[in-house]
Design a protein around this motif. Structure first.
Motif, PDB file in Angstrom:
ATOM      1  N   LYS A   1      35.538  39.604  34.648  1.00  0.00           N
ATOM      2  CA  LYS A   1      35.018  38.554  33.814  1.00  0.00           C
ATOM      3  C   LYS A   1      34.952  37.182  34.309  1.00  0.00           C
ATOM      4  CE  LYS A   1      36.189  40.415  29.045  1.00  0.00           C
ATOM      5  NZ  LYS A   1      36.881  40.194  27.872  1.00  0.00           N
ATOM      6  N   THR A   2      36.145  37.090  35.152  1.00  0.00           N
ATOM      7  CA  THR A   2      36.346  35.802  35.948  1.00  0.00           C
ATOM      8  C   THR A   2      35.309  35.798  37.164  1.00  0.00           C
ATOM      9  OG1 THR A   2      38.690  35.671  35.632  1.00  0.00           O
ATOM     10  CG2 THR A   2      37.898  34.411  37.385  1.00  0.00           C
ATOM     11  N   TRP A   3      35.173  36.961  37.710  1.00  0.00           N
ATOM     12  CA  TRP A   3      34.335  37.277  38.683  1.00  0.00           C
ATOM     13  C   TRP A   3      32.730  36.980  38.327  1.00  0.00           C
ATOM     14  CZ3 TRP A   3      36.076  41.577  42.647  1.00  0.00           C
ATOM     15  CH2 TRP A   3      37.253  41.091  43.070  1.00  0.00           C
ATOM     16  N   THR A   4      32.384  37.341  37.295  1.00  0.00           N
ATOM     17  CA  THR A   4      31.403  37.116  36.739  1.00  0.00           C
ATOM     18  C   THR A   4      30.548  35.688  36.792  1.00  0.00           C
ATOM     19  OG1 THR A   4      31.322  39.274  35.394  1.00  0.00           O
ATOM     20  CG2 THR A   4      29.656  37.520  34.858  1.00  0.00           C
ATOM     21  N   LYS A   5      31.681  34.885  36.153  1.00  0.00           N
ATOM     22  CA  LYS A   5      31.390  33.477  36.343  1.00  0.00           C
ATOM     23  C   LYS A   5      31.369  32.857  37.896  1.00  0.00           C
ATOM     24  CE  LYS A   5      34.202  32.784  32.172  1.00  0.00           C
ATOM     25  NZ  LYS A   5      35.353  32.122  31.453  1.00  0.00           N
ATOM     26  N   MET A   6      32.143  33.548  38.798  1.00  0.00           N
ATOM     27  CA  MET A   6      32.328  33.057  40.094  1.00  0.00           C
ATOM     28  C   MET A   6      30.769  33.566  40.752  1.00  0.00           C
ATOM     29  SD  MET A   6      36.226  33.787  41.264  1.00  0.00           S
ATOM     30  CE  MET A   6      36.346  32.809  42.475  1.00  0.00           C
ATOM     31  N   ALA A   7      30.246  34.587  40.421  1.00  0.00           N
ATOM     32  CA  ALA A   7      29.187  35.199  40.981  1.00  0.00           C
ATOM     33  C   ALA A   7      27.977  34.117  40.551  1.00  0.00           C
ATOM     34  CB  ALA A   7      28.641  36.448  40.432  1.00  0.00           C
ATOM     35  N   THR A   8      28.097  33.642  39.265  1.00  0.00           N
ATOM     36  CA  THR A   8      27.099  32.726  38.933  1.00  0.00           C
ATOM     37  C   THR A   8      27.027  31.237  39.695  1.00  0.00           C
ATOM     38  OG1 THR A   8      27.129  33.397  36.368  1.00  0.00           O
ATOM     39  CG2 THR A   8      26.057  31.327  36.799  1.00  0.00           C
ATOM     40  N   THR A   9      28.167  31.000  40.148  1.00  0.00           N
ATOM     41  CA  THR A   9      28.403  29.623  40.966  1.00  0.00           C
ATOM     42  C   THR A   9      28.344  29.950  42.118  1.00  0.00           C
ATOM     43  OG1 THR A   9      30.555  29.587  40.599  1.00  0.00           O
ATOM     44  CG2 THR A   9      29.437  28.431  38.945  1.00  0.00           C
ATOM     45  N   GLN A  10      28.143  31.117  42.527  1.00  0.00           N
ATOM     46  CA  GLN A  10      28.364  31.691  43.878  1.00  0.00           C
ATOM     47  C   GLN A  10      29.761  31.230  44.783  1.00  0.00           C
ATOM     48  OE1 GLN A  10      24.708  30.152  45.805  1.00  0.00           O
ATOM     49  NE2 GLN A  10      23.694  32.085  45.484  1.00  0.00           N
ATOM     50  N   GLU A  11      30.771  30.973  43.811  1.00  0.00           N
ATOM     51  CA  GLU A  11      32.145  30.615  44.312  1.00  0.00           C
ATOM     52  C   GLU A  11      32.620  31.860  45.147  1.00  0.00           C
ATOM     53  OE1 GLU A  11      36.341  29.228  42.261  1.00  0.00           O
ATOM     54  OE2 GLU A  11      34.479  29.511  40.928  1.00  0.00           O
ATOM     55  N   HIS A  12      33.426  31.512  46.216  1.00  0.00           N
ATOM     56  CA  HIS A  12      34.069  32.590  46.960  1.00  0.00           C
ATOM     57  C   HIS A  12      35.249  32.837  46.430  1.00  0.00           C
ATOM     58  CE1 HIS A  12      32.391  30.631  50.885  1.00  0.00           C
ATOM     59  NE2 HIS A  12      31.514  31.022  50.216  1.00  0.00           N
ATOM     60  N   VAL A  13      35.852  34.166  46.433  1.00  0.00           N
ATOM     61  CA  VAL A  13      36.515  34.941  45.778  1.00  0.00           C
ATOM     62  C   VAL A  13      37.851  35.238  46.750  1.00  0.00           C
ATOM     63  CG1 VAL A  13      37.525  36.910  44.679  1.00  0.00           C
ATOM     64  CG2 VAL A  13      34.934  36.013  44.173  1.00  0.00           C
ATOM     65  N   PRO A  14      39.146  34.588  46.547  1.00  0.00           N
ATOM     66  CA  PRO A  14      40.099  34.855  47.310  1.00  0.00           C
ATOM     67  C   PRO A  14      40.834  36.332  47.082  1.00  0.00           C
ATOM     68  CG  PRO A  14      40.923  33.312  45.565  1.00  0.00           C
ATOM     69  CD  PRO A  14      39.378  33.805  45.366  1.00  0.00           C
ATOM     70  N   LEU A  15      40.355  37.065  47.996  1.00  0.00           N
ATOM     71  CA  LEU A  15      40.643  38.484  47.681  1.00  0.00           C
ATOM     72  C   LEU A  15      42.258  39.028  47.332  1.00  0.00           C
ATOM     73  CD1 LEU A  15      39.119  41.383  46.712  1.00  0.00           C
ATOM     74  CD2 LEU A  15      39.082  41.797  49.607  1.00  0.00           C
ATOM     75  N   GLY A  16      43.130  38.615  48.323  1.00  0.00           N
ATOM     76  CA  GLY A  16      44.153  39.005  48.138  1.00  0.00           C
ATOM     77  C   GLY A  16      44.917  38.258  46.960  1.00  0.00           C
ATOM     78  N   MET A  17      44.691  36.909  46.849  1.00  0.00           N
ATOM     79  CA  MET A  17      45.332  36.520  45.758  1.00  0.00           C
ATOM     80  C   MET A  17      45.058  36.938  44.502  1.00  0.00           C
ATOM     81  SD  MET A  17      44.773  32.495  44.384  1.00  0.00           S
ATOM     82  CE  MET A  17      45.050  31.661  45.869  1.00  0.00           C
ATOM     83  N   HIS A  18      43.924  37.366  44.270  1.00  0.00           N
ATOM     84  CA  HIS A  18      43.418  37.918  42.657  1.00  0.00           C
ATOM     85  C   HIS A  18      43.888  39.381  42.681  1.00  0.00           C
ATOM     86  CE1 HIS A  18      39.765  35.412  41.550  1.00  0.00           C
ATOM     87  NE2 HIS A  18      40.684  34.456  42.066  1.00  0.00           N
ATOM     88  N   MET A  19      43.835  40.076  43.855  1.00  0.00           N
ATOM     89  CA  MET A  19      44.493  41.435  43.730  1.00  0.00           C
ATOM     90  C   MET A  19      45.842  41.420  43.492  1.00  0.00           C
ATOM     91  SD  MET A  19      42.098  43.435  44.130  1.00  0.00           S
ATOM     92  CE  MET A  19      41.167  42.285  43.470  1.00  0.00           C
ATOM     93  N   SER A  20      46.788  40.292  43.923  1.00  0.00           N
ATOM     94  CA  SER A  20      48.151  40.423  43.615  1.00  0.00           C
ATOM     95  C   SER A  20      48.127  40.091  42.190  1.00  0.00           C
ATOM     96  CB  SER A  20      48.748  38.923  44.543  1.00  0.00           C
ATOM     97  OG  SER A  20      50.060  39.068  44.105  1.00  0.00           O
ATOM     98  N   ALA A  21      47.430  39.131  41.476  1.00  0.00           N
ATOM     99  CA  ALA A  21      47.663  38.807  40.197  1.00  0.00           C
ATOM    100  C   ALA A  21      47.285  40.123  39.421  1.00  0.00           C
ATOM    101  CB  ALA A  21      46.907  37.538  40.056  1.00  0.00           C
ATOM    102  N   VAL A  22      46.222  40.765  39.560  1.00  0.00           N
ATOM    103  CA  VAL A  22      45.914  41.962  38.808  1.00  0.00           C
ATOM    104  C   VAL A  22      47.015  43.045  39.002  1.00  0.00           C
ATOM    105  CG1 VAL A  22      44.478  43.349  40.191  1.00  0.00           C
ATOM    106  CG2 VAL A  22      44.006  43.285  37.889  1.00  0.00           C
ATOM    107  N   VAL A  23      47.651  43.326  40.306  1.00  0.00           N
ATOM    108  CA  VAL A  23      48.649  44.443  40.306  1.00  0.00           C
ATOM    109  C   VAL A  23      49.841  44.030  39.556  1.00  0.00           C
ATOM    110  CG1 VAL A  23      49.985  45.508  41.943  1.00  0.00           C
ATOM    111  CG2 VAL A  23      47.462  45.424  42.334  1.00  0.00           C
ATOM    112  N   MET A  24      50.235  42.714  39.631  1.00  0.00           N
ATOM    113  CA  MET A  24      51.561  42.148  38.897  1.00  0.00           C
ATOM    114  C   MET A  24      51.165  42.481  37.479  1.00  0.00           C
ATOM    115  SD  MET A  24      54.333  40.896  39.283  1.00  0.00           S
ATOM    116  CE  MET A  24      54.683  40.196  40.681  1.00  0.00           C
TER     117      MET A  24
END
Length: 470
Positions: free
Chosen positions: A156-179
């Motif tokens: 859901k967060t990535w959907t918003k980021m796709a709309t604004t073409q915001e860059h995704v910090p992949l490692g940071m987001h993976m760490s959060a979802v795995v935790m």
């Protein structure tokens, strides 16, 4: 002075192994073994200068085995070490359960002296069987809905980021979802509360970084600001663990619904023992899985044809709604991508075992207590086993590798990573949902380099863009 990150990671592994070998000494004055290998390049440091020159322990072992073959020796300070890198030699040590406890000794202030990481022999085997009850295939599959829910929150967060073409910090987001996933799976609904999870993660991250820094900078000085903050953080983590225990005690939970924390509560009377294994499993699981998922999406982002091929398979078997295990089992290309990610990234490049008595290995006599490094990373890039190993190619797994050639989560003595099923299914769910919804691309201009340590990670954050499909 702040050390460059690559040197820091190299020193961490060296310090861990140096501590390991101090507790399992074999001095140079002894006739050690006929295993071929390096002579010490330094009277005091052994081959540590060679390891530093190579850039990491993993890269050092690659060179060592290229020169001396599948079984080779070297020295850490004044201690003799044997490294192996062949399926046959892995098979010869596959019965070993014991490992040098000092591999985790430097993390004792974090995980506690009663952690399962320090247990060998019958006691360790019994505890491992006990813990494994929480990580069976059936248990993991029963939690797939929770894992899917957590992934969908991120998307859901990535959907918003796709709309604004915001860059995704992949490692940071993976760490959060795995935790989120690991804590929910092992410790229950307590960490469904976002504030509780953030508080727990804040203290855990600080304490873990403090341990890594202590390996290079030396032990924390008693009474120092860092020492005080570390002890306060550990105490807060213990307090949260106690709250989880009390909440689970108050809930009416049937035995078939017991999770990891319940198994510990049933069999441990000492809360410090429960805390030790809670932190041990969190430390072992969260970092490995988050980098596994980071590498998988990075490789797909840099291979558009493979991403498209996976998208075709995903949309063939998954039309929306709950993801089932049967769906995932049908996705053979997804399985190939997972396996090739583990092979190509060399996610967990080294492990260690120890003989409790004089033994034979590869035709050589190995003195008891000699640390045996299983160079998993070297094997996963061996040109004798893998065609064009430097190329990312999921299709190579259309054929089954030779026995013991592909053991990315370990194998020996029932000490394979206990959470490997959880890691694999979580990564599968993440990729199915992500690739079905988004086209992922690497932000231009990045140079992504492997940083080898106990787990292989990107040297810097990886930035990607996501674009909604149709």
């Amino acid at each position: 002075m702040i050390l460059p990150f690559g040197i820091l990671a190299c020193l961490i592994v060296i310090v861990l192994l140096g501590t390991l070998f101090l507790l399992y000494p074999v001095t140079r004055s002894q006739k050690v073994s006929t295993v071929p290998g390096l002579e010490p390049s330094s009277d005091s440091d052994g081959n540590i200068p060679d390891i530093q020159s190579a850039g990491s322990m993993t890269e050092f072992l690659d060179k060592l085995h290229k020169e001396f073959g599948p079984i080779a020796s070297f020295w850490i300070e004044k201690e003799f070490v044997v490294s192996i890198a062949s399926p046959q030699l892995f098979k010869e040590v596959s019965h070993l359960f014991g490992r040098p406890v000092s591999l985790f000794k430097s993390y004792e202030p974090l995980i506690g002296s009663q952690s399962i990481q320090f247990k060998n022999g019958p006691d360790g085997q019994q505890l491992r069987k006990l813990h494994d009850r929480s990580y069976t295939q059936a248990k993991v599959v029963s939690q797939m809905a929770v894992l899917q829910e957590i992934t969908e929150e991120l998307l859901k967060t990535w959907t918003k980021m796709a709309t604004t073409q915001e860059h995704v910090p992949l490692g940071m987001h993976m760490s959060a979802v795995v935790m989120k996933s690991v804590t929910r799976f092992a410790f229950g609904e307590y960490f469904k509360d976002e504030k509780a999870l953030i508080a727990f993660r804040k203290d855990y991250d600080f304490c873990f970084r403090a341990m890594e820094n202590a390996l290079v900078e030396g032990p924390m000085k008693p009474g120092s600001d860092r020492d005080i903050r570390f002890k306060e953080g550990i105490q807060r983590l213990k307090n949260i663990t106690r709250e989880v225990i009390q909440r689970r005690k108050q809930e009416e939970i049937s035995p078939e619904d017991h999770i990891f924390i319940d198994v510990l509560m049933e069999n441990y009377t000492d809360e410090d023992m429960i805390f030790a294994d809670v932190i041990s499993y969190l430390t072992g699981g969260a970092h490995t899985t988050s980098f596994f998922m980071t590498w998988a999406l990075y490789f797909l982002a840099t291979h558009e044809d493979m991403q498209d091929k996976l998208y075709a398979e995903v949309t063939k078997y998954y039309k929306g709604g709950p993801i089932t295990w049967d769906m995932i089992k049908n996705m053979t290309y997804l399985d190939n991508v997972m396996k090739e990610t583990l092979r190509f990234s060399r996610l967990v490049p080294i492990a260690a075992r120890v003989f409790s008595h004089d033994s034979q290995l590869g035709g050589h006599v190995i003195p008891k207590n000699t640390p045996i490094i299983t160079s998993i990373g070297t094997l996963l890039s061996d040109k004798n086993l893998w065609k064009d190993p430097e190329i990312f190619n999921p299709d190579r797994f259309n054929e089954r590798p030779p026995p013991y050639a592909f053991e990315p989560f370990g194998f020996a003595g029932k000490r394979k990573c206990p959470g490997y099923r959880l890691s694999e299914i979580e990564a599968n769910i993440f990729l199915v949902l992500t690739i079905k919804q988004f086209k992922v691309a690497l932000v231009p201009g990045q140079v992504v380099k492997n940083l080898y340590g106990l787990v292989t990670k990107p040297a810097d954050e990886i930035w990607v863009t996501v674009q909604e499909r149709n």
